[in-house]
Design a protein around this motif. Structure first.
Motif, short mmCIF file in Angstrom:
data_model
loop_
_atom_site.label_atom_id
_atom_site.label_comp_id
_atom_site.label_asym_id
_atom_site.label_seq_id
_atom_site.Cartn_x
_atom_site.Cartn_y
_atom_site.Cartn_z
N ARG A 179 -22.42 43.06 57.86
CA ARG A 179 -22.16 44.52 57.82
C ARG A 179 -21.84 44.97 56.40
O ARG A 179 -22.34 46.01 55.94
N ASP B 46 -27.75 43.09 64.36
CA ASP B 46 -26.91 44.25 64.72
C ASP B 46 -26.44 45.01 63.49
O ASP B 46 -26.42 46.24 63.47
N ALA B 47 -26.07 44.25 62.46
CA ALA B 47 -25.61 44.90 61.22
C ALA B 47 -26.72 45.76 60.63
O ALA B 47 -26.48 46.87 60.15
N LYS C 237 -29.19 47.16 62.24
CA LYS C 237 -29.38 48.35 63.10
C LYS C 237 -28.31 49.39 62.77
O LYS C 237 -28.60 50.57 62.61
N GLU C 238 -27.07 48.91 62.66
CA GLU C 238 -25.95 49.82 62.41
C GLU C 238 -26.16 50.62 61.12
O GLU C 238 -25.82 51.80 61.05
N HIS C 239 -26.70 49.95 60.10
CA HIS C 239 -26.88 50.63 58.82
C HIS C 239 -28.31 51.08 58.58
O HIS C 239 -28.68 51.42 57.46
#
Lengths: 567, 93
Positions: free
Chosen positions: A439, A489-490, A492-494
């Motif tokens: 992240r 996931d990281a 996708k988040e950013h």
């Protein structure tokens, strides 16, 4: 009549069956007489005209070639025609010995060829062929004897020896294969045949004498065999091999033609990992959507110095040229410093040592030269090039690379070069801390590329080259998959792309699992692409997501292996 | 005048393509450039001359460079030779 098997060296792969056509280069006739002084000027003019016509012919061939080796060979031929000594000597022969132009050319080339043959042995043997070819063409031209070559279509060409120019000319006439008496696999004819994908066997002694015109032959360019008058059994065997190969290729083509989506319409991108220019044709053949990992180590390992910016720029430009309109992701030099510089002590743990970006940030000139070449290429092909930084393990390193890129871009702009101000900078996720802190890293970079080979090795503390423990190395280890999920996931988040460019991506079941985790960009060795695409195209994204959750729940390699096997 | 011994390091030797590269490079300089091998001397700016040497991997050449820009010329030519003429092709597959 019994079949006859002739052996030679496999110069260019592929199997073909056809009728033999014998090709023999005729040495042009040369006049023996002397010329009167009043004709000297006319003969000199004829010679000079022949030089320029011959050069134009070669330039035309060069213009029609996109293979770099072929172009270099033809350019070498041009250089021979432009040789200042050649011109001087031929003109002198005409002027002082009153030889006609053809005899003067023959005489001067004769001296060069004799000397060369006297000096050569081994690898360089036969290379005087290039000279003989230039001589013969010039003689034909001065005599206006434009003997266009008798070119057999759709046959297997059997010749004593072919010049580079002959190979190129014949290739334009759909010849099926080439058999040569002479030459090795590094002869110019062989190099060209390979680049033009003409099945070829060379060094088949006596081939042109023992094969009769129109005889049926089988040419096996994989094994370096020529079978003359094959028996029905042999023919059947080879027919089967050819059919099978054609079937495979047709299947690859079929897969290639499908859209890149799962049965339920989820899209994905497949790219190629490459290192050398000669891998470029495979990108098209296997329908890769660009280069997901361009390794650059070969550039350096072949140079003793690092200031060959032009050579790098040419290489990157050529890859971009061949892969339009797709992206090309260039990985900065990823090797251990010990291999390159005279480091006195050997590192105890080179994989945990001074390598990748760690080394580049210390060797500022190496980094700068590479960035200059890359950023210049990015300016020429805006929006297509991305930079991938290897062996990142801290945010400081990311900041340092960004700064270096900005400085080099500023310099290039000052020099009047075009730049791509938005060239994306991404990092390899291979050191486990980066995956764990994905992240934090995702905030600072434009994309993440997971290098599963090194990540697995660092994560499991297994040197896969160590036979005693290599059994512990598995890219199906649940821990690896959990890390991959975190990275996905990281990203996708950013909202930044995450790709996988390790061996894992080339395993069809693992590729399905990666897609199930939301990783839609995979890059692999080109030949693995069709099988992976086939797997992704024939399943649904929901099944892949289910596979991913099962794998994430597994606790041992045995468990995850079973899940993959049953998928 | 600069005289310097060099060894051909690239696998394929000094054949047409490397010879073309060397001649092209040498021709950019004003200095005269000769190569001595087997007690035989050729013009380093003539590709045909260079090719007659048929110098293979391991062959030792003596370069002779003479002229106003001999230092730069020598440096560039020696670098090209030591670099194996940038030969990156032809590892048997």
């Amino acid at each position: 009549m019994q079949e006859m098997i002739l052996s030679g060296a496999p110069a260019s792969p592929g199997i073909t069956v056809g009728k033999a056509r014998l090709y023999k280069r005729r040495r042009p006739m040369v006049s023996g007489r002397h010329i009167p002084d009043m004709d000297v000027e006319q003969h000199i003019n004829r010679f000079n005209r022949a030089l320029s016509v011959a050069e134009q012919e070669l330039q035309d061939l060069i213009a029609g070639q996109d293979d770099e080796e072929a172009v270099e060979l033809l350019q070498a031929q041009v250089a021979m025609l432009n040789d200042p000594d050649l011109k001087k000597r031929v003109e002198l022969e005409i002027k002082q010995a009153n030889r006609p132009a053809d005899a003067a050319i023959d005489q001067v080339f004769g001296v060069y060829i004799d000397l060369m043959e006297e000096h050569q042995e081994g690898a360089l043997k036969r290379r005087s062929l290039d000279l003989a070819d230039a001589r013969d063409r010039l003689i034909q031209l001065v005599n206006d004897n434009d003997d266009t070559r008798e070119i057999p279509d759709d046959a297997i060409l059997v010749a004593h020896e072919l010049s580079p120019r002959e190979v190129i000319e014949f290739s334009e006439h759909d010849i099926r294969g080439i058999v040569m008496d002479r030459g090795g696999i590094t002869s110019h004819a062989a190099i060209l045949a390979r680049s033009m994908q003409i099945p070829t066997v060379v060094g088949v002694e006596e081939a042109s004498k023992s094969i009769a015109a129109n005889e049926l032959i089988i040419l096996d360019g994989n094994q370096g065999k020529v079978i003359v008058k094959p028996s029905t059994d042999t023919q059947k065997k080879y027919d089967d091999i050819i059919t099978e190969a054609a079937r495979k290729q047709a299947k690859i083509q079929q897969v290639c033609d499908k859209p890149n989506e799962t049965v339920d319409g989820a899209g994905f991108t497949l790219r190629a990992n490459i290192e050398f220019e000669n891998e470029l044709p495979s990108i098209e053949r296997f329908c890769a959507q660009g280069v997901g990992l361009l390794r650059t180590e070969s550039i350096y390992l072949h140079c003793d110095h690092f200031d060959d910016e032009q050579k790098q720029y040419t290489f990157y430009g050529s890859v971009l040229e061949h892969t339009a309109p797709h992206p090309v992701i260039i990985r900065l030099f990823d090797a251990g410093g010990d291999k390159l510089f005279n480091v006195a002590e050997q590192e105890q743990n080179p994989f945990l040592g001074w390598r990748g970006i760690r080394m580049l940030l210390d060797k500022k000139t190496v980094l700068k030269q590479q960035l200059r070449a890359i950023l210049k290429a990015a300016g020429r092909y805006p929006g297509r090039l991305r930079i991938l930084v290897p062996m990142i393990s801290s945010l400081d390193e990311v900041a340092a690379v960004r700064k270096a890129v900005a400085i080099v871009q500023g310099e290039l702009q000052k020099e009047g070069e075009e730049i791509d101000p938005n060239v994306p900078i991404g990092i390899m996720v291979e050191v486990p801390n980066v995956a764990i802190q994905a992240r934090a890293f995702a905030k600072q970079v434009d994309f993440l590329s997971i290098g599963t080979n090194d990540l697995t090795q660092y994560l499991l503390a297994v040197d896969r080259g160590n036979e005693r423990i290599s059994g512990l190395y598995s890219q199906r280890h649940p821990a690896l998959w959990q890390l991959i999920k975190q990275v996905a996931d990281a990203g996708k988040e950013h909202s930044i792309p995450v790709s996988v460019c390790g061996e894992l991506a080339s395993d069809p079941a693992a590729a399905c699992c990666l897609l199930g985790m939301g990783i839609t960009e995979l890059s692999m060795t080109p030949s693995a692409l069709p099988a992976v695409k086939q797997a992704l195209c024939t399943r649904g994204i929901s099944d892949m997501q289910a596979l991913a959750s099962k794998v994430l729940e597994s606790t041992t390699v045995a468990e995850s292996e079973e899940i993959f096997t049953n998928f | 005048m600069i005289k310097e011994k060099v060894t051909i390091v690239n696998k394929a030797g000094l054949h047409a393509r490397p010879a073309a590269a060397m001649v092209k490079l040498a021709s950019r300089y004003k200095s005269d450039f000769f190569i001595h091998m087997y007690g035989y001397k050729v013009n380093g700016k003539s590709i045909l001359g260079v090719m007659t040497l048929a110098a293979e991997q391991g062959a030792e050449l003596e370069l002779e460079i003479d002229g106003p820009d001999e230092k730069e010329a020598a440096e560039a030519i020696i670098e090209l030779i030591n670099d194996g003429f940038g030969e990156v092709y032809e590892e048997d597959e």
